[in-house]
Design a protein around this motif. Structure first.
Motif, PDB file in Angstrom:
ATOM      1  N   VAL A  50     -59.293   1.452  -3.308  1.00  0.00           N
ATOM      2  CA  VAL A  50     -59.918   2.706  -3.740  1.00  0.00           C
ATOM      3  C   VAL A  50     -59.402   3.871  -2.897  1.00  0.00           C
ATOM      4  O   VAL A  50     -59.080   4.945  -3.410  1.00  0.00           O
ATOM      5  CB  VAL A  50     -61.453   2.601  -3.643  1.00  0.00           C
ATOM      6  N   PHE A  51     -59.321   3.658  -1.585  1.00  0.00           N
ATOM      7  CA  PHE A  51     -58.823   4.695  -0.684  1.00  0.00           C
ATOM      8  C   PHE A  51     -57.383   5.055  -1.018  1.00  0.00           C
ATOM      9  O   PHE A  51     -57.012   6.235  -1.004  1.00  0.00           O
ATOM     10  CB  PHE A  51     -58.931   4.206   0.759  1.00  0.00           C
ATOM     11  N   ASP A  52     -56.579   4.058  -1.330  1.00  0.00           N
ATOM     12  CA  ASP A  52     -55.187   4.293  -1.685  1.00  0.00           C
ATOM     13  C   ASP A  52     -55.090   5.131  -2.955  1.00  0.00           C
ATOM     14  O   ASP A  52     -54.252   6.044  -3.059  1.00  0.00           O
ATOM     15  CB  ASP A  52     -54.482   2.949  -1.875  1.00  0.00           C
ATOM     16  N   ALA A  53     -55.959   4.834  -3.935  1.00  0.00           N
ATOM     17  CA  ALA A  53     -55.930   5.592  -5.192  1.00  0.00           C
ATOM     18  C   ALA A  53     -56.409   7.028  -4.993  1.00  0.00           C
ATOM     19  O   ALA A  53     -55.841   7.973  -5.561  1.00  0.00           O
ATOM     20  CB  ALA A  53     -56.801   4.890  -6.231  1.00  0.00           C
ATOM     21  N   VAL A  54     -57.428   7.209  -4.157  1.00  0.00           N
ATOM     22  CA  VAL A  54     -57.980   8.545  -3.938  1.00  0.00           C
ATOM     23  C   VAL A  54     -56.961   9.463  -3.277  1.00  0.00           C
ATOM     24  O   VAL A  54     -56.903  10.666  -3.566  1.00  0.00           O
ATOM     25  CB  VAL A  54     -59.271   8.458  -3.094  1.00  0.00           C
ATOM     26  N   THR A  55     -56.145   8.913  -2.387  1.00  0.00           N
ATOM     27  CA  THR A  55     -55.167   9.742  -1.683  1.00  0.00           C
ATOM     28  C   THR A  55     -54.103  10.312  -2.616  1.00  0.00           C
ATOM     29  O   THR A  55     -53.424  11.280  -2.266  1.00  0.00           O
ATOM     30  CB  THR A  55     -54.465   8.936  -0.581  1.00  0.00           C
ATOM     31  N   HIS A  56     -53.956   9.728  -3.810  1.00  0.00           N
ATOM     32  CA  HIS A  56     -52.965  10.226  -4.752  1.00  0.00           C
ATOM     33  C   HIS A  56     -53.557  11.227  -5.742  1.00  0.00           C
ATOM     34  O   HIS A  56     -52.808  11.821  -6.535  1.00  0.00           O
ATOM     35  CB  HIS A  56     -52.342   9.058  -5.535  1.00  0.00           C
ATOM     36  N   LEU A  57     -54.865  11.431  -5.715  1.00  0.00           N
ATOM     37  CA  LEU A  57     -55.498  12.347  -6.659  1.00  0.00           C
ATOM     38  C   LEU A  57     -54.968  13.783  -6.556  1.00  0.00           C
ATOM     39  O   LEU A  57     -54.745  14.432  -7.586  1.00  0.00           O
ATOM     40  CB  LEU A  57     -57.015  12.335  -6.467  1.00  0.00           C
ATOM     41  N   PRO A  58     -54.776  14.321  -5.338  1.00  0.00           N
ATOM     42  CA  PRO A  58     -54.269  15.701  -5.278  1.00  0.00           C
ATOM     43  C   PRO A  58     -52.916  15.903  -5.933  1.00  0.00           C
ATOM     44  O   PRO A  58     -52.559  17.036  -6.278  1.00  0.00           O
ATOM     45  CB  PRO A  58     -54.180  15.966  -3.762  1.00  0.00           C
ATOM     46  N   LEU A  59     -52.147  14.829  -6.126  1.00  0.00           N
ATOM     47  CA  LEU A  59     -50.826  14.958  -6.745  1.00  0.00           C
ATOM     48  C   LEU A  59     -50.925  15.195  -8.246  1.00  0.00           C
ATOM     49  O   LEU A  59     -50.023  15.802  -8.839  1.00  0.00           O
ATOM     50  CB  LEU A  59     -49.997  13.698  -6.482  1.00  0.00           C
ATOM     51  N   SER A  94     -51.563  14.024   1.029  1.00  0.00           N
ATOM     52  CA  SER A  94     -50.959  13.050   0.106  1.00  0.00           C
ATOM     53  C   SER A  94     -49.445  13.028   0.224  1.00  0.00           C
ATOM     54  O   SER A  94     -48.825  11.961   0.166  1.00  0.00           O
ATOM     55  CB  SER A  94     -51.375  13.382  -1.333  1.00  0.00           C
ATOM     56  N   TYR A  95     -48.821  14.183   0.384  1.00  0.00           N
ATOM     57  CA  TYR A  95     -47.363  14.249   0.471  1.00  0.00           C
ATOM     58  C   TYR A  95     -46.868  13.617   1.771  1.00  0.00           C
ATOM     59  O   TYR A  95     -45.847  12.915   1.774  1.00  0.00           O
ATOM     60  CB  TYR A  95     -46.908  15.698   0.371  1.00  0.00           C
ATOM     61  N   VAL A  96     -47.578  13.872   2.868  1.00  0.00           N
ATOM     62  CA  VAL A  96     -47.207  13.245   4.132  1.00  0.00           C
ATOM     63  C   VAL A  96     -47.393  11.737   4.048  1.00  0.00           C
ATOM     64  O   VAL A  96     -46.546  10.960   4.495  1.00  0.00           O
ATOM     65  CB  VAL A  96     -48.030  13.829   5.289  1.00  0.00           C
ATOM     66  N   LEU A  97     -48.504  11.321   3.483  1.00  0.00           N
ATOM     67  CA  LEU A  97     -48.813   9.897   3.379  1.00  0.00           C
ATOM     68  C   LEU A  97     -47.740   9.158   2.574  1.00  0.00           C
ATOM     69  O   LEU A  97     -47.293   8.072   2.966  1.00  0.00           O
ATOM     70  CB  LEU A  97     -50.185   9.721   2.730  1.00  0.00           C
ATOM     71  N   ILE A  98     -47.312   9.735   1.475  1.00  0.00           N
ATOM     72  CA  ILE A  98     -46.327   9.070   0.618  1.00  0.00           C
ATOM     73  C   ILE A  98     -44.989   8.948   1.327  1.00  0.00           C
ATOM     74  O   ILE A  98     -44.336   7.885   1.287  1.00  0.00           O
ATOM     75  CB  ILE A  98     -46.177   9.842  -0.705  1.00  0.00           C
ATOM     76  N   THR A  99     -44.538  10.011   1.997  1.00  0.00           N
ATOM     77  CA  THR A  99     -43.245   9.956   2.684  1.00  0.00           C
ATOM     78  C   THR A  99     -43.261   8.966   3.849  1.00  0.00           C
ATOM     79  O   THR A  99     -42.289   8.222   4.061  1.00  0.00           O
ATOM     80  CB  THR A  99     -42.855  11.345   3.195  1.00  0.00           C
ATOM     81  N   VAL A 100     -44.366   8.923   4.596  1.00  0.00           N
ATOM     82  CA  VAL A 100     -44.448   7.994   5.724  1.00  0.00           C
ATOM     83  C   VAL A 100     -44.555   6.565   5.220  1.00  0.00           C
ATOM     84  O   VAL A 100     -43.939   5.642   5.782  1.00  0.00           O
ATOM     85  CB  VAL A 100     -45.635   8.351   6.636  1.00  0.00           C
ATOM     86  N   MET A 133     -42.593  19.516   4.042  1.00  0.00           N
ATOM     87  CA  MET A 133     -43.155  19.651   2.713  1.00  0.00           C
ATOM     88  C   MET A 133     -44.558  20.256   2.771  1.00  0.00           C
ATOM     89  O   MET A 133     -44.914  21.124   1.973  1.00  0.00           O
ATOM     90  CB  MET A 133     -43.195  18.288   2.017  1.00  0.00           C
ATOM     91  N   ALA A 134     -45.358  19.809   3.741  1.00  0.00           N
ATOM     92  CA  ALA A 134     -46.718  20.337   3.889  1.00  0.00           C
ATOM     93  C   ALA A 134     -46.688  21.826   4.213  1.00  0.00           C
ATOM     94  O   ALA A 134     -47.464  22.609   3.660  1.00  0.00           O
ATOM     95  CB  ALA A 134     -47.462  19.566   4.978  1.00  0.00           C
ATOM     96  N   PHE A 135     -45.788  22.226   5.122  1.00  0.00           N
ATOM     97  CA  PHE A 135     -45.705  23.643   5.486  1.00  0.00           C
ATOM     98  C   PHE A 135     -45.256  24.483   4.295  1.00  0.00           C
ATOM     99  O   PHE A 135     -45.803  25.563   4.041  1.00  0.00           O
ATOM    100  CB  PHE A 135     -44.737  23.824   6.651  1.00  0.00           C
ATOM    101  N   THR A 136     -44.266  23.987   3.556  1.00  0.00           N
ATOM    102  CA  THR A 136     -43.766  24.733   2.406  1.00  0.00           C
ATOM    103  C   THR A 136     -44.839  24.884   1.333  1.00  0.00           C
ATOM    104  O   THR A 136     -45.036  25.980   0.784  1.00  0.00           O
ATOM    105  CB  THR A 136     -42.528  24.032   1.815  1.00  0.00           C
ATOM    106  N   LEU A 137     -45.538  23.795   1.034  1.00  0.00           N
ATOM    107  CA  LEU A 137     -46.598  23.854   0.028  1.00  0.00           C
ATOM    108  C   LEU A 137     -47.716  24.788   0.461  1.00  0.00           C
ATOM    109  O   LEU A 137     -48.285  25.521  -0.355  1.00  0.00           O
ATOM    110  CB  LEU A 137     -47.150  22.451  -0.221  1.00  0.00           C
ATOM    111  N   SER A 138     -48.052  24.749   1.750  1.00  0.00           N
ATOM    112  CA  SER A 138     -49.107  25.618   2.251  1.00  0.00           C
ATOM    113  C   SER A 138     -48.674  27.074   2.221  1.00  0.00           C
ATOM    114  O   SER A 138     -49.455  27.956   1.841  1.00  0.00           O
ATOM    115  CB  SER A 138     -49.486  25.209   3.678  1.00  0.00           C
TER     116      SER A 138
END
Length: 257
Positions: free
Chosen positions: A95-104, A141-147, A191-196
């Motif tokens: 569930v936690f794994d799925a929730v982290t992808h929601l912002p995408l 989410s973007y940091v999590l996916i790349t790591v 990516m986080a800095f650019t998106l922000s």
């Protein structure tokens, strides 16, 4: 291979590239042109006006502060979450794994409105702090996916070798794990800095009085028409982005390969 098919593919690729980049080239050109005298001539006055505009400089400062804290919070939480998902097993992991992808996949207008309602319920004053919290929410989410993509190919025998040589878990992490996953952390941070930095919609919902970021400032300026000053400001942002990407990734080109 069919030579004719190759030429068609080359022509389509060239047309697509031109379609994407011609507007940028035109914007850069217009930032150096002055049409006020009836005939256009080259000038750098618009860049001088940008650097002498206090409201723009204040908005830039807010964007940089928000981007810094968003990046720091995102890499800390995103890296920790990636390690937890990849290295541990706990109840609710799927569930936690799925929730982290929601912002995408969630529309920004829905996220912005929901965050605004949540901040109001928690009595959080809208301002720089609320913008940082909102940006961290979707940047994690973007940091999590790349790591995680780096951790999937990680050779755990290197950590085992470090432990066999007497290294503690913390020493193993700092001297083995972190250096090997650092390029992915850097990619996520950029990516986080650019998106922000260029986010508008979520910032629009969560910003307060006196906390306008650069995109909000540009939007308020566009209401009165697209002036060469806006073109100059956009050109500076484009140039800073290209320089930042070059400086950040050049030392890690061999590692990223």
């Amino acid at each position: 291979m069919n030579p004719k098919a190759n030429r068609i593919a080359w022509a389509i690729s060239l047309f697509s590239i031109l379609l994407l980049y011609i507007p940028l080239i035109v914007m850069v050109g217009y930032s150096f042109l002055d049409f006020s005298s009836g005939s256009h001539h080259w000038t750098s006055d618009w860049y001088i006006k940008v650097f002498s505009n206090e409201s723009i400089l204040q908005a830039l400062q807010v964007s940089l502060v928000v981007g810094f804290w968003t990046t720091l919070g995102s890499i800390l939480l995103g890296t920790a979450a990636a390690l937890a998902i990849e290295r541990t097993r706990f109840p609710g992991r799927a569930v936690f794994d799925a929730v982290t992808h929601l912002p995408l996949v969630m529309p920004e207008i829905v996220m912005g409105l929901s965050l605004l309602i949540w901040f109001v319920m928690l009595r959080i004053t809208l301002g720089t702090f609320s913008i940082v919290l909102a940006h961290i929410t979707f940047s994690i989410s973007y940091v999590l996916i790349t790591v995680r993509s780096r951790l999937k190919d990680f050779d755990e025998s290197l950590e085992e070798a470090a432990r066999d040589l007497g290294a503690s878990p913390w020493q193993t992490f700092w001297k083995v794990t972190l250096p090997l996953i650092f390029p992915s952390i850097l990619s996520g941070a950029l990516m986080a800095f650019t998106l922000s930095f260029d986010d508008f919609l979520i910032t629009f919902f969560t910003a307060g009085v006196g906390s306008d970021t650069l995109p909000l400032k540009i939007y308020s300026m566009i209401k009165f028409g697209v002036s060469p000053e806006i073109n100059a400001l956009s050109t500076l942002i484009l140039g800073a982005t290209l320089i930042m990407v070059f400086l950040f990734f050049k030392p890690f080109q061999k590692i990223l390969k």
